[in-house]
Write a protein that holds these residues in place. Structure first.
Motif, short mmCIF file in Angstrom:
data_model
loop_
_atom_site.label_atom_id
_atom_site.label_comp_id
_atom_site.label_asym_id
_atom_site.label_seq_id
_atom_site.Cartn_x
_atom_site.Cartn_y
_atom_site.Cartn_z
N GLN A 114 5.50 -32.02 56.68
CA GLN A 114 6.50 -31.08 56.15
C GLN A 114 7.67 -31.81 55.51
OE1 GLN A 114 7.82 -27.20 58.10
NE2 GLN A 114 9.27 -28.61 59.02
N ALA A 115 8.08 -32.93 56.13
CA ALA A 115 9.26 -33.66 55.65
C ALA A 115 9.06 -34.25 54.25
CB ALA A 115 9.61 -34.78 56.64
N LEU A 116 7.80 -34.41 53.83
CA LEU A 116 7.54 -34.99 52.50
C LEU A 116 7.67 -33.97 51.38
CD1 LEU A 116 4.44 -37.27 53.29
CD2 LEU A 116 6.84 -37.97 53.07
N HIS A 117 7.68 -32.68 51.71
CA HIS A 117 7.83 -31.59 50.71
C HIS A 117 6.90 -31.79 49.52
CE1 HIS A 117 11.03 -29.30 52.44
NE2 HIS A 117 11.67 -30.40 52.73
N LEU A 118 5.62 -31.98 49.78
CA LEU A 118 4.67 -32.25 48.69
C LEU A 118 4.46 -31.01 47.83
CD1 LEU A 118 2.16 -34.33 50.82
CD2 LEU A 118 3.78 -35.21 49.11
N GLN A 119 4.33 -31.25 46.52
CA GLN A 119 4.16 -30.14 45.56
C GLN A 119 2.73 -30.04 45.04
OE1 GLN A 119 6.98 -28.19 44.91
NE2 GLN A 119 7.80 -29.50 46.54
N GLY A 120 1.94 -31.07 45.23
CA GLY A 120 0.55 -31.01 44.78
C GLY A 120 0.18 -32.09 43.77
N HIS A 121 1.17 -32.65 43.07
CA HIS A 121 0.85 -33.61 42.01
C HIS A 121 0.94 -35.07 42.49
CE1 HIS A 121 5.25 -33.28 42.08
NE2 HIS A 121 5.20 -34.57 41.82
N GLU A 122 1.39 -35.27 43.72
CA GLU A 122 1.77 -36.62 44.18
C GLU A 122 0.59 -37.54 44.51
OE1 GLU A 122 2.77 -33.78 45.56
OE2 GLU A 122 4.95 -33.72 45.58
N ARG A 123 0.90 -38.84 44.41
CA ARG A 123 0.01 -39.88 44.95
C ARG A 123 0.70 -40.37 46.22
NH1 ARG A 123 0.18 -44.17 42.22
NH2 ARG A 123 -1.95 -44.90 42.26
N VAL A 124 0.00 -40.27 47.34
CA VAL A 124 0.64 -40.55 48.63
C VAL A 124 -0.05 -41.72 49.32
CG1 VAL A 124 1.21 -39.58 50.91
CG2 VAL A 124 1.22 -38.09 48.89
N LEU A 125 0.75 -42.64 49.86
CA LEU A 125 0.22 -43.77 50.62
C LEU A 125 0.40 -43.48 52.11
CD1 LEU A 125 -0.80 -46.77 50.79
CD2 LEU A 125 1.63 -47.45 50.74
N GLU A 126 -0.68 -43.62 52.88
CA GLU A 126 -0.57 -43.53 54.34
C GLU A 126 -0.91 -44.89 54.94
OE1 GLU A 126 -2.41 -41.29 58.26
OE2 GLU A 126 -3.71 -41.89 56.64
N ILE A 127 -0.10 -45.34 55.89
CA ILE A 127 -0.42 -46.57 56.61
C ILE A 127 -0.87 -46.18 58.01
CG2 ILE A 127 0.41 -48.83 57.37
CD1 ILE A 127 0.53 -48.33 54.29
N GLY A 128 -2.09 -46.58 58.39
CA GLY A 128 -2.63 -46.25 59.70
C GLY A 128 -3.57 -45.07 59.64
N THR A 129 -4.75 -45.25 59.04
CA THR A 129 -5.72 -44.15 58.88
C THR A 129 -6.14 -43.57 60.23
OG1 THR A 129 -6.63 -45.47 57.06
CG2 THR A 129 -7.85 -43.49 57.69
N GLY A 130 -6.38 -44.46 61.22
CA GLY A 130 -6.81 -44.02 62.55
C GLY A 130 -8.03 -43.12 62.46
N SER A 131 -7.90 -41.91 62.97
CA SER A 131 -9.02 -40.95 62.94
C SER A 131 -9.27 -40.40 61.54
CB SER A 131 -8.69 -39.77 63.86
OG SER A 131 -7.62 -39.01 63.30
N GLY A 132 -8.25 -40.45 60.67
CA GLY A 132 -8.36 -39.87 59.34
C GLY A 132 -7.77 -38.47 59.24
N TYR A 133 -7.34 -37.91 60.38
CA TYR A 133 -6.86 -36.51 60.36
C TYR A 133 -5.61 -36.32 59.50
CZ TYR A 133 -5.15 -31.98 61.87
OH TYR A 133 -4.68 -30.69 61.88
N GLN A 134 -4.63 -37.22 59.68
CA GLN A 134 -3.39 -37.09 58.90
C GLN A 134 -3.70 -37.23 57.40
OE1 GLN A 134 0.51 -36.98 59.70
NE2 GLN A 134 -0.08 -36.20 57.71
N ALA A 135 -4.58 -38.15 57.06
CA ALA A 135 -4.96 -38.32 55.64
C ALA A 135 -5.61 -37.04 55.11
CB ALA A 135 -5.91 -39.51 55.48
N ALA A 136 -6.43 -36.41 55.96
CA ALA A 136 -7.09 -35.15 55.55
C ALA A 136 -6.05 -34.06 55.28
CB ALA A 136 -8.07 -34.71 56.63
N VAL A 137 -5.04 -33.97 56.14
CA VAL A 137 -3.99 -32.95 55.95
C VAL A 137 -3.28 -33.24 54.62
CG1 VAL A 137 -1.81 -32.04 56.86
CG2 VAL A 137 -3.72 -32.51 58.43
N LEU A 138 -2.92 -34.49 54.40
CA LEU A 138 -2.22 -34.86 53.15
C LEU A 138 -3.08 -34.55 51.93
CD1 LEU A 138 -0.75 -38.32 54.25
CD2 LEU A 138 0.56 -36.22 53.81
#
Ligand code: SAH
Length: 218
Positions: free
Chosen positions: A76-100
């Motif tokens: 929520q804090a990232l306020h994504l609009q849909g056009h962004e390229r986002v970097l995640e550090i720490g894929t782990g299970s992959g769940y957070q990446a899936a949400v993003l």
């Protein structure tokens, strides 16, 4: 998986999002993505029954999938609009990446443990999440070949925000990262705008360690 098990997962997901709303999450896009994504597929078989509770769960290699409220707060804090390229550090299970991946154009996610990334990649394929690109590396140095990023999410706790990540953040851009000791951290929201950096704390958290050149030593 049988139709009955599937529909019971949908009910659990619905309850999970109700809990997130009670705990203050307001962003519809974040809630919608989390209501939709089959979180149980990101945890080991033995943990699937607990996948929708609001607590972290082990995912192997001494790592955890973050608690849903923490995933929602960071997203929520990232306020994504849909056009962004986002970097995640720490894929782990992959769940957070899936949400993003539901909320932006493309997710670049970096993990340092091969077995975890291997499993996460299989789930991305099964669920047809084709806008997630991943690699094995020390994420504290970012992903210079793909920079700049409109947003960066670090899902492991470090002593400070790694300088390469600040450099690889676009202007304007937003980054969220847990910063503190190895035991507990403040969730920092860093905003870059007109070459200025502003950092505010958006909560207390307990994450596993960010290990690497600009993080903790192994
Ligand atoms: N986002 C994950 C949370 C995983 S826990 C999820 O949704 O499940 C944090 C992860 O960060 C662990 O898998 C750990 O191996 C990884 N990690 C720690 N230091 C790292 C580094 N320097 N680079 C990449 N990944 C790192």
């Amino acid at each position: 998986m049988s139709a009955r098990v599937l529909s019971s997962c949908a009910i659990h997901r619905q309850r999970m999002t109700e809990t997130l709303i009670e705990r203050g999450i307001q962003d519809h896009a974040t809630l919608h993505a989390m209501a939709d994504i089959p979180r149980h597929q990101f945890v080991e078989d033995a943990m699937q029954a607990r996948a929708y509770g609001d607590f972290p769960l082990p995912i192997g290699s001494n790592q955890t999938i973050s608690q849903p409220i923490v995933v929602a707060t960071m997203t929520q804090a990232l306020h994504l609009q849909g056009h962004e390229r986002v970097l995640e550090i720490g894929t782990g299970s992959g769940y957070q990446a899936a949400v993003l991946s539901r909320l932006c154009r493309r997710v670049y996610t970096v993990e340092r443990i091969h077995s975890l990334l291997g499993r996460a990649r299989k789930v991305f394929d099964q669920l047809h999440y084709y806008n997630i690109i991943s690699c094995i590396d020390d994420g504290t140095v970012g992903w210079p070949e793909q920079a700049p990023f409109d947003a960066i999410l670090v899902t492991a706790g470090g002593p400070k925000i790694p300088k390469p990540l600040i450099e690889q953040l676009a202007d304007p851009g937003k980054m969220v990262m847990p910063v503190g000791t190895q035991e507990e951290q403040e969730l920092h929201l860093l905003e870059k705008r007109n070459r200025r950096i502003r950092i505010q704390s958006i909560g207390h958290v307990r994450f596993v360690n960010l290990i690497g050149e600009h993080g903790w030593r192994e």
